[in-house]
Design a protein around this motif. Sequence first.
Motif, PDB file in Angstrom:
ATOM      1  N   GLN A 129       0.576  -1.294   0.154  1.00 42.55           N
ATOM      2  CA  GLN A 129       0.123   0.350   0.074  1.00 42.55           C
ATOM      3  C   GLN A 129       0.720   1.013  -0.250  1.00 42.55           C
ATOM      4  O   GLN A 129       0.372   1.962  -1.389  1.00 42.55           O
ATOM      5  CB  GLN A 129      -1.236  -0.001   1.491  1.00 42.55           C
ATOM      6  N   TYR A 152       1.834   0.450  -4.111  1.00 41.27           N
ATOM      7  CA  TYR A 152       0.967   1.301  -4.647  1.00 41.27           C
ATOM      8  C   TYR A 152       0.311   2.689  -5.085  1.00 41.27           C
ATOM      9  O   TYR A 152      -0.051   3.987  -5.472  1.00 41.27           O
ATOM     10  CB  TYR A 152      -0.683   0.979  -3.634  1.00 41.27           C
ATOM     11  N   SER A 153       0.852   3.730  -3.982  1.00 40.00           N
ATOM     12  CA  SER A 153       1.664   5.048  -3.600  1.00 40.00           C
ATOM     13  C   SER A 153       2.487   5.504  -5.216  1.00 40.00           C
ATOM     14  O   SER A 153       2.584   6.334  -4.655  1.00 40.00           O
ATOM     15  CB  SER A 153       2.103   5.180  -2.477  1.00 40.00           C
ATOM     16  N   LYS A 201       5.649   4.863  -4.508  1.00 38.01           N
ATOM     17  CA  LYS A 201       6.984   5.996  -4.140  1.00 38.01           C
ATOM     18  C   LYS A 201       8.446   5.446  -4.016  1.00 38.01           C
ATOM     19  O   LYS A 201       8.383   4.310  -4.076  1.00 38.01           O
ATOM     20  CB  LYS A 201       6.932   6.001  -2.598  1.00 38.01           C
ATOM     21  N   PHE A 225      -2.246  13.740   6.599  1.00 37.48           N
ATOM     22  CA  PHE A 225      -2.562  12.454   5.290  1.00 37.48           C
ATOM     23  C   PHE A 225      -3.874  11.245   6.696  1.00 37.48           C
ATOM     24  O   PHE A 225      -3.431  12.171   7.602  1.00 37.48           O
ATOM     25  CB  PHE A 225      -1.273  11.484   6.081  1.00 37.48           C
ATOM     26  N   SER A 248      -5.999   6.854  -3.212  1.00 39.37           N
ATOM     27  CA  SER A 248      -4.949   6.418  -3.754  1.00 39.37           C
ATOM     28  C   SER A 248      -4.251   7.437  -4.783  1.00 39.37           C
ATOM     29  O   SER A 248      -4.481   8.645  -4.787  1.00 39.37           O
ATOM     30  CB  SER A 248      -5.957   5.730  -4.710  1.00 39.37           C
ATOM     31  N   VAL A 249      -3.065   7.375  -4.767  1.00 36.08           N
ATOM     32  CA  VAL A 249      -1.677   7.989  -5.716  1.00 36.08           C
ATOM     33  C   VAL A 249      -1.919   7.761  -6.835  1.00 36.08           C
ATOM     34  O   VAL A 249      -1.854   9.070  -8.109  1.00 36.08           O
ATOM     35  CB  VAL A 249      -0.777   8.078  -4.760  1.00 36.08           C
ATOM     36  N   ARG A 309      -1.980  12.698  -1.163  1.00 36.50           N
ATOM     37  CA  ARG A 309       0.044  12.199  -1.360  1.00 36.50           C
ATOM     38  C   ARG A 309       0.441  10.718  -0.900  1.00 36.50           C
ATOM     39  O   ARG A 309       1.265  10.052  -1.334  1.00 36.50           O
ATOM     40  CB  ARG A 309       0.696  12.742  -0.390  1.00 36.50           C
ATOM     41  N   MET A 310      -1.034   9.692  -0.284  1.00 38.20           N
ATOM     42  CA  MET A 310      -0.749   8.793   0.477  1.00 38.20           C
ATOM     43  C   MET A 310      -1.349   7.765  -0.395  1.00 38.20           C
ATOM     44  O   MET A 310      -2.721   8.007   0.343  1.00 38.20           O
ATOM     45  CB  MET A 310       0.152   8.375   1.655  1.00 38.20           C
ATOM     46  N   ALA A 311      -1.590   6.357  -0.559  1.00 41.23           N
ATOM     47  CA  ALA A 311      -2.275   6.070  -0.359  1.00 41.23           C
ATOM     48  C   ALA A 311      -3.322   5.121   0.290  1.00 41.23           C
ATOM     49  O   ALA A 311      -2.034   4.694   1.673  1.00 41.23           O
ATOM     50  CB  ALA A 311      -2.805   4.164  -1.247  1.00 41.23           C
ATOM     51  N   SER A 312      -4.352   4.916   1.182  1.00 41.81           N
ATOM     52  CA  SER A 312      -4.708   4.729   2.660  1.00 41.81           C
ATOM     53  C   SER A 312      -5.565   3.766   2.666  1.00 41.81           C
ATOM     54  O   SER A 312      -6.759   3.684   1.568  1.00 41.81           O
ATOM     55  CB  SER A 312      -4.099   5.584   3.746  1.00 41.81           C
TER      56      SER A 312
END
Lengths: 317, 281
Positions: A97, A101-102, A104, B66, B106-107, B115-118
């Motif tokens: 994740q 997915y992000s 990075k 976030f 999602s990014v 800025r970040m998937a969660s």
Amino acid sequence: MIDFTNLGSKDTRSGFGEALLELGRKDENIVALCADLTGSLKMNAFAKEFPERFFEVGIAEANMIGLAAGLTIGGKIPFTGTFANFSTARVYDQIRQSVAYSNKNVKICASHAGITLGEDGATHQSLEDIGMMKMLPNMTVISPCDFNQTKAATLAIARHIGPVYLRFGRPKVPNFTPPDQEFVIGKAVLLEEGNDVTIIATGHLVWKALEATRILAGKGIRAEVINIHTIKPLDDEAILVSVKKTGCVVSAEEHMRNGGLGDSIAQLLVRQFPVPMEMVAVDDTFGESGKPEELLTKYGLDTPELVEAVQRVIRRN
Amino acid sequence: MVSSTDLTKIASQVRRDIIRMVNGASSGHPGGSLGATDFLVALYFAVMKPDPNKFSLDGTDEDIFFLSNGHISPAWYSVLARYGYFQPAELETFRKLDSRLQGHPSVMDGTPGVRMASGSLGQGLSVALGAAIAKKLNGDTRTVYCLVGDGELQEGQNWEALMYGAAKGVDNIIATVDFNQKQIDGPLEEVLSLGDLRAKLESFGWLVLEMNGHDMAEILDQLTFAKQQLNQGRPVIIIMHTIMGFGVDFMHDNHEWHGVPPNDEEAERALAQLEETMGDY
């Protein structure tokens, strides 16, 4: 036949450590995180020279992956370090994740991969990590063969933007890659030319493949040897060109057969150019304690098994 | 400065958006979204005040946020849209094929403000700490905010992050716990009690504040106070007392509405309780 010379056995992890220090000196955005294995990962030199850019996170790998993902927000290029098992299986969803997915720019650097970790036994011997990492979209998977190549790979992944899994090992192994050889992600290295069979190896088994080639030459078999240091993206073209010439292939890796390099090659060949194939890999079993060389023998990953696999595949061709 | 009254009006519209989004998608999480609305509105419109036209993933020289409990995405997407990150009309696409507004943030879809998937719980606080450290390394004096759910604190990674933040003195972060004491399976106390949360957080070394997450004036006061406590060697965390489903009587304080969308008739009943202040999308 090219005579590959061992320039002096060294551990691949030291190649990582040397490159990390070099990177730190060149680019202040390079940061490193380690989960209580700084010495094992050879990250001490970086930690000492750049204490403000080195993050000892303790035995808390999940947090380490999250911190690394967060550090990319702000332009840092984080290199995380721990053993292969704790770099992957332990933190798979964190990587999935927060990193993959992000999308990075995290470099997950995994030492003590494979069965040659040795005496610590199966709890620490990661034989599934390539499979887990290559299944993640956006992830690049790299498995260099010796000290020089690990060093070059470490420098190369810093320039690549995106998540990377870099796999290396614990024992001292022959170092034969020219120190100035350029490392191109996704580009296989042709080590030996031959017409009878293609041996495609990664990691520590590349040297074993070269050893096998010498033995095979004595039996009149000319093997072509390809070093696949990038398992994903796979160099399809290099594999297909060679296999179209030789008509049969043996893969070799210090990893489970399920999900490994051989599995990726088989997928490619089945779809595009089916030929007889044998796989030198661990056969759906956990490892155990022992010396690295003893384990390679017991689990069928040594030079004699490679020679046998080549003879088998040629008979099938 | 935006007044508390203005913020409350924006929050009413955001709550309408939430109901319409989850109803429109026939899926999603209204309960927690309604509970965290007031906080998110205050944070964006009165505290962080980022420039929505200059969104970058790096968030250099601006406060960044976030969302760790990604399932309350309807509230966040609505606030982002109403604040100006994208057109409110896009909220219509929530959870639908080819949308940037994924069920959980999602990014890869390029959603402005994210800025970040969660969504897979327990990961956001670590990420926020990493981003806070990056700001320090860059000499960027702005603040990192992070919202975590209370049920989410059952995930062990949070406690790794809490340990790290205090031990290493990451003092440019304000985390907030959405303490509504409800999770999918029931009351938090019954599912798995967090025990004395305040004592736990304090013993981990964070400065712990509390606030009523439905009192705009108190939210603004506490966030202002929290900011004054930064850069003193320890991170700050706020236990925000909220009510799941706040603003809609039949969802109020009811865990059954954690992840269940209202049907058309229920949505109508809910919308009748929420003033349309900025125009529905």
